[in-house]
Design an enzyme around this catalytic site. Structure first.
Site, PDB file in Angstrom:
ATOM      1  CB  ILE A   1     -25.783 -21.629 -49.398  1.00 10.93           C
ATOM      2  CG1 ILE A   1     -24.967 -21.130 -48.203  1.00 10.93           C
ATOM      3  CG2 ILE A   1     -24.980 -22.681 -50.153  1.00 10.93           C
ATOM      4  CD1 ILE A   1     -23.735 -20.282 -48.580  1.00 10.93           C
ATOM      5  N   GLY A   2     -27.112 -19.732 -52.365  1.00 13.23           N
ATOM      6  CA  GLY A   2     -27.782 -19.891 -53.656  1.00 13.23           C
ATOM      7  C   GLY A   2     -26.752 -19.746 -54.755  1.00 13.23           C
ATOM      8  CB  ALA A   3     -27.020 -18.347 -58.166  1.00 10.79           C
ATOM      9  CB  ALA A   4     -24.439 -14.835 -55.554  1.00 14.81           C
TER      10      ALA A   4
ATOM     11  CG  ASN B   1     -27.826  -5.565 -55.746  1.00 12.57           C
ATOM     12  OD1 ASN B   1     -27.401  -4.655 -55.064  1.00 12.57           O
ATOM     13  ND2 ASN B   1     -27.106  -6.175 -56.659  1.00 12.57           N
TER      14      ASN B   1
ATOM     15  CE  LYS C   1     -26.981  -7.830 -64.579  1.00 11.06           C
ATOM     16  NZ  LYS C   1     -25.893  -7.974 -63.615  1.00 11.06           N
TER      17      LYS C   1
ATOM     18  CG  ASN D   1     -23.103  -9.014 -61.387  1.00  6.98           C
ATOM     19  OD1 ASN D   1     -23.562  -7.960 -61.804  1.00  6.98           O
ATOM     20  ND2 ASN D   1     -23.864 -10.030 -60.989  1.00  6.98           N
TER      21      ASN D   1
ATOM     22  CD  GLU E   1     -27.486 -11.112 -64.705  1.00  6.46           C
ATOM     23  OE1 GLU E   1     -26.456 -11.207 -65.376  1.00  6.46           O
ATOM     24  OE2 GLU E   1     -27.475 -10.865 -63.489  1.00  6.46           O
ATOM     25  CG  ASP E   2     -31.042 -11.540 -62.239  1.00  6.30           C
ATOM     26  OD1 ASP E   2     -29.970 -11.762 -61.650  1.00  6.30           O
ATOM     27  OD2 ASP E   2     -31.476 -10.390 -62.415  1.00  6.30           O
TER      28      ASP E   2
ATOM     29  CE1 TYR F   1     -33.144  -9.558 -97.216  1.00  5.83           C
ATOM     30  CE2 TYR F   1     -34.301  -8.283 -98.879  1.00  5.83           C
ATOM     31  CZ  TYR F   1     -34.288  -9.295 -97.936  1.00  5.83           C
ATOM     32  OH  TYR F   1     -35.412 -10.019 -97.724  1.00  5.83           O
TER      33      TYR F   1
HETATM   34  N1  LIG Z   1     -23.878  -7.324 -55.730  1.00  4.80           N
HETATM   35  C1  LIG Z   1     -23.905  -8.165 -56.741  1.00  4.80           C
HETATM   36  O1  LIG Z   1     -23.145  -8.060 -57.717  1.00  4.80           O
HETATM   37  C2  LIG Z   1     -24.873  -9.279 -56.741  1.00  4.80           C
HETATM   38  C3  LIG Z   1     -25.802  -9.388 -55.767  1.00  4.80           C
HETATM   39  N2  LIG Z   1     -26.660 -10.432 -55.780  1.00  4.80           N
HETATM   40  C4  LIG Z   1     -27.688 -10.434 -54.774  1.00  4.80           C
HETATM   41  O2  LIG Z   1     -27.528 -11.563 -53.937  1.00  4.80           O
HETATM   42  C5  LIG Z   1     -28.793 -12.063 -53.559  1.00  4.80           C
HETATM   43  C6  LIG Z   1     -28.891 -13.531 -53.943  1.00  4.80           C
HETATM   44  O3  LIG Z   1     -28.816 -13.670 -55.343  1.00  4.80           O
HETATM   45  P1  LIG Z   1     -28.765 -15.132 -55.995  1.00  4.80           P
HETATM   46  O4  LIG Z   1     -27.683 -15.939 -55.393  1.00  4.80           O
HETATM   47  O5  LIG Z   1     -28.783 -14.913 -57.457  1.00  4.80           O
HETATM   48  O6  LIG Z   1     -30.174 -15.693 -55.527  1.00  4.80           O
HETATM   49  P2  LIG Z   1     -30.579 -17.181 -55.110  1.00  4.80           P
HETATM   50  O7  LIG Z   1     -32.052 -17.164 -55.041  1.00  4.80           O
HETATM   51  O8  LIG Z   1     -29.898 -18.175 -55.970  1.00  4.80           O
HETATM   52  O9  LIG Z   1     -29.973 -17.356 -53.632  1.00  4.80           O
HETATM   53  C7  LIG Z   1     -30.401 -16.633 -52.510  1.00  4.80           C
HETATM   54  C8  LIG Z   1     -30.133 -17.489 -51.286  1.00  4.80           C
HETATM   55  O10 LIG Z   1     -30.336 -16.674 -50.146  1.00  4.80           O
HETATM   56  C9  LIG Z   1     -31.058 -17.423 -49.213  1.00  4.80           C
HETATM   57  N3  LIG Z   1     -31.791 -16.579 -48.287  1.00  4.80           N
HETATM   58  C10 LIG Z   1     -32.875 -15.825 -48.553  1.00  4.80           C
HETATM   59  N4  LIG Z   1     -33.298 -15.241 -47.423  1.00  4.80           N
HETATM   60  C11 LIG Z   1     -32.448 -15.634 -46.455  1.00  4.80           C
HETATM   61  C12 LIG Z   1     -32.370 -15.379 -45.069  1.00  4.80           C
HETATM   62  N5  LIG Z   1     -33.269 -14.589 -44.474  1.00  4.80           N
HETATM   63  N6  LIG Z   1     -31.357 -15.943 -44.376  1.00  4.80           N
HETATM   64  C13 LIG Z   1     -30.458 -16.732 -44.969  1.00  4.80           C
HETATM   65  N7  LIG Z   1     -30.503 -17.023 -46.284  1.00  4.80           N
HETATM   66  C14 LIG Z   1     -31.481 -16.477 -46.992  1.00  4.80           C
HETATM   67  C15 LIG Z   1     -31.991 -18.282 -50.054  1.00  4.80           C
HETATM   68  O11 LIG Z   1     -32.464 -19.411 -49.324  1.00  4.80           O
HETATM   69  C16 LIG Z   1     -31.076 -18.680 -51.194  1.00  4.80           C
HETATM   70  O12 LIG Z   1     -30.356 -19.862 -50.924  1.00  4.80           O
HETATM   71  C17 LIG Z   1     -29.834 -11.170 -54.263  1.00  4.80           C
HETATM   72  O13 LIG Z   1     -30.231 -10.155 -53.375  1.00  4.80           O
HETATM   73  C18 LIG Z   1     -29.061 -10.555 -55.405  1.00  4.80           C
HETATM   74  O14 LIG Z   1     -29.541  -9.301 -55.774  1.00  4.80           O
HETATM   75  C19 LIG Z   1     -26.603 -11.434 -56.707  1.00  4.80           C
HETATM   76  C20 LIG Z   1     -25.701 -11.363 -57.718  1.00  4.80           C
HETATM   77  C21 LIG Z   1     -24.801 -10.229 -57.840  1.00  4.80           C
HETATM   78  C1  LIG Z   2     -26.223  -7.378 -59.748  1.00  2.61           C
HETATM   79  C2  LIG Z   2     -26.989  -8.582 -60.073  1.00  2.61           C
HETATM   80  O1  LIG Z   2     -26.749  -9.215 -61.080  1.00  2.61           O
HETATM   81  C3  LIG Z   2     -28.018  -9.017 -59.164  1.00  2.61           C
HETATM   82  O2  LIG Z   2     -28.208  -8.412 -58.111  1.00  2.61           O
HETATM   83  O3  LIG Z   2     -28.705 -10.004 -59.494  1.00  2.61           O
HETATM   84 MG   LIG Z   3     -28.153 -10.767 -61.482  1.00  2.00          MG
END
Ligand SMILES: NC(=O)C1=CN([C@@H]2O[C@H](COP(=O)(O)OP(=O)(O)OC[C@H]3O[C@@H](n4cnc5c(N)ncnc54)[C@H](O)[C@@H]3O)[C@@H](O)[C@H]2O)C=CC1
Ligand SMILES: CC(=O)C(=O)O
Ligand SMILES: [Mg+2]
Length: 476
Positions: free
Chosen positions: A270-273, A363, A169, A393, A211-212, A114
């Protein structure tokens, strides 16, 4: 879904037992009849007429736990002192802390770590800013940044509620890859403000793990930060998920003998993932990817409110299929679910091509119960740790940041992500590969090392590495 009833909660019942009145056998019978599985018994104290014991019981859900408590209360000679959920216990006071690397025992120590000694170090960094990498925590530290808007599949639960995930994380970064990570949950959803805050705090960090953060805001936030910062910015839910999914698919295709360029792949959600999974699939050679969301198959000719979907339709769905999941899944070889619980039905799976591969990655509850899907598929994977083939991930982000930090990469580019996917897949040898082992375990020590090395190699080849890791080791 049956999956919700599986033993996934561990409860500790602290009981006072009047030894003349009740036997342990009666207690065990009562717990067993209510669906509990006793996994531990600890004596806390014993007296002449009573003992206090902690009974640890695995139960399917909260309702089972309450039923057990109700039954125990009815037994003569038993009083419940308290009931605790072991998952909550492990979160008490948070899951991480900061530890000094050197003790401060004397005035001499104090004056070096320090003031006044520290001033020389500050001046050295002011004169040569790159010294922040050698003289501060920057080179080994990542910010895990969330706004709490898309936490797991729980949705927009806010920044405070997101903290346990971000702390988790951070633990994984440290335990798996030795990376120091800070959980930072921001009380704003405004992309401009998030970008401004992350930029302002970047001097302390060697990388930013987003994240998220819900889509479509996550795309703009990540793109702008990548443009404006000279440290790696990586949205884990997009790219970490995509990398691990691709690794799992590479290995599943090794089993079925099919080729990525020949197969039909449904990406649901068709979101982030989902968008990132699609992009990496196409970059790896897939040609027929059909995205499905609440509006059915994303296709050209539709006017979507979500501009990401309009763009998505341009580079996917070569046959321009439209209609619900149950229709467009016909003949598909692969289902990638990153959407919501329980939306894939057994009948949908039955309509897929031979040897179907189903990655139900939502998840905490997947798109289909893996036990229901198993009889109808060649490979089933989920994001959960209580089933084989965990596509999560966590297999990617520790190693990818270890590599990026060690070579001081300016960014994490497509080549580095593809290299990481191949590295994860390669951990599973031909002898080990099977329907229930397409992806290495999170605890496999080879994963981080292989991902790190592959990421560094790709960073050097694509000109984004600022340091040879050998030189970094020499500086320590
Ligand atoms: N196993 C892993 O490593 C990971 C898993 N995930 C999981 O994937 C899911 C999505 O995560 P993100 O993409 O970050 O979320 P996000 O909110 O960006 O995308 C989710 C998408 O799913 C769609 N959706 C929701 N309900 C639906 C339905 N009944 N039918 C069709 N589409 C539907 C939404 O409209 C949205 O476009 C979450 O459950 C998350 O926990 C996400 C990241 C990593
Ligand atoms: C695993 C993860 O990052 C998620 O489900 O959002
Ligand atoms: Mg996540």
């Amino acid at each position: 879904m049956a999956i919700l009833k599986k033993a996934s909660i561990s409860i500790v019942y602290r009981l006072k037992l009047e030894t003349e009145t009740v036997s342990f056998g009666e207690i065990a019978t009562s717990i067993g009849q209510a669906g509990g599985d006793i996994v531990g018994i600890d004596i806390i104290s014993t007296g002449k007429t009573s003992t206090i014991r902690d009974i640890t019981v695995n139960v399917g859900d909260q309702a089972d736990s309450e039923l057990i408590a109700a039954r125990l209360k009815k037994l003569d000679g038993v009083s419940i002192i308290h009931i605790s959920d072991r998952t909550f216990l492990v979160h008490l006071g948070g899951k991480i802390e900061i530890q000094p690397k050197v003790p401060i025992k004397t005035r001499d120590d104090l004056s070096r770590v320090y003031t006044p000694g520290v001033a020389q170090v500050c001046t050295a960094i002011a004169e040569e800013p790159s010294k922040a990498y050698t003289l501060t925590i920057k080179r080994n530290t990542v910010a895990v940044v969330s706004d709490g808007t898309a936490v797991l599949g729980l949705g927009d639960i806010g920044p405070s509620a997101a903290m346990p995930v971000m702390e988790g994380k951070a633990m994984l970064f440290k335990q798996m890859a030795g990376v120091d990570a800070f959980p930072i949950c921001l009380d704003t959803k405004d992309p401009d403000e998030i970008v401004r805050i992350v930029k302002a705090m970047a001097p302390a960090f060697g990388g930013i793990n987003l994240e998220d953060i819900s889509s479509p805001r996550c795309f703009e936030i990540e793109e702008r930060l990548k443009q404006e910062l000279d440290i790696p910015v990586f949205h884990d839910d997009q790219h970490g998920t995509a990398v691990v999914m691709l690794a799992g698919l590479f290995n599943s295709l090794r089993l079925t003998g099919k080729k990525l360029e020949d197969i039909k792949i449904i990406v649901n959600g068709i979101g982030a993932a989902g968008i990132a999974c699609t992009k990496i699939l196409l970059a790896a050679g897939a040609r027929n990817v059909v995205g499905v969301d609440r509006a059915g198959a994303i296709h050209r000719g539709e006017n979507y409110d979500n501009p990401q979907w309009t763009r998505y339709a341009e580079f996917t769905n070569p046959d321009n299929l439209s209609g619900p999941l149950s229709e467009v899944i016909a003949g598909a070889d692969v289902f990638i679910g990153v959407s919501a619980p329980g939306i894939l039905k057994v009948d949908d799976v039955r309509r897929m091509a031979a040897d179907p591969i189903v990655f139900a990655m939502a998840n905490p509850v997947p798109e289909i119960d893996p036990d229901l899907a198993a009889p109808h598929v060649r490979v089933i994977a989920t994001g959960r740790s209580d089933h084989p083939n965990q596509i999560n991930n966590v297999l990617c982000f520790p190693g990818i940041f270890r590599g990026a930090l060690d070579c001081r990469a300016k960014e994490v580019n497509e080549a580095m992500k593809l290299a990481a996917a191949r590295a994860i897949a390669s951990v599973v040898t031909d002898d080990e590969l099977s329907e229930t082992y397409i992806i290495p375990s999170v605890f496999n020590q080879n994963v981080v090392r292989k991902v790190r090395d592959a990421v560094i190699q790709a960073a050097i080849e694509t000109g984004v590495a600022r340091k040879d890791p050998g030189e970094i080791k020499a500086e320590v």
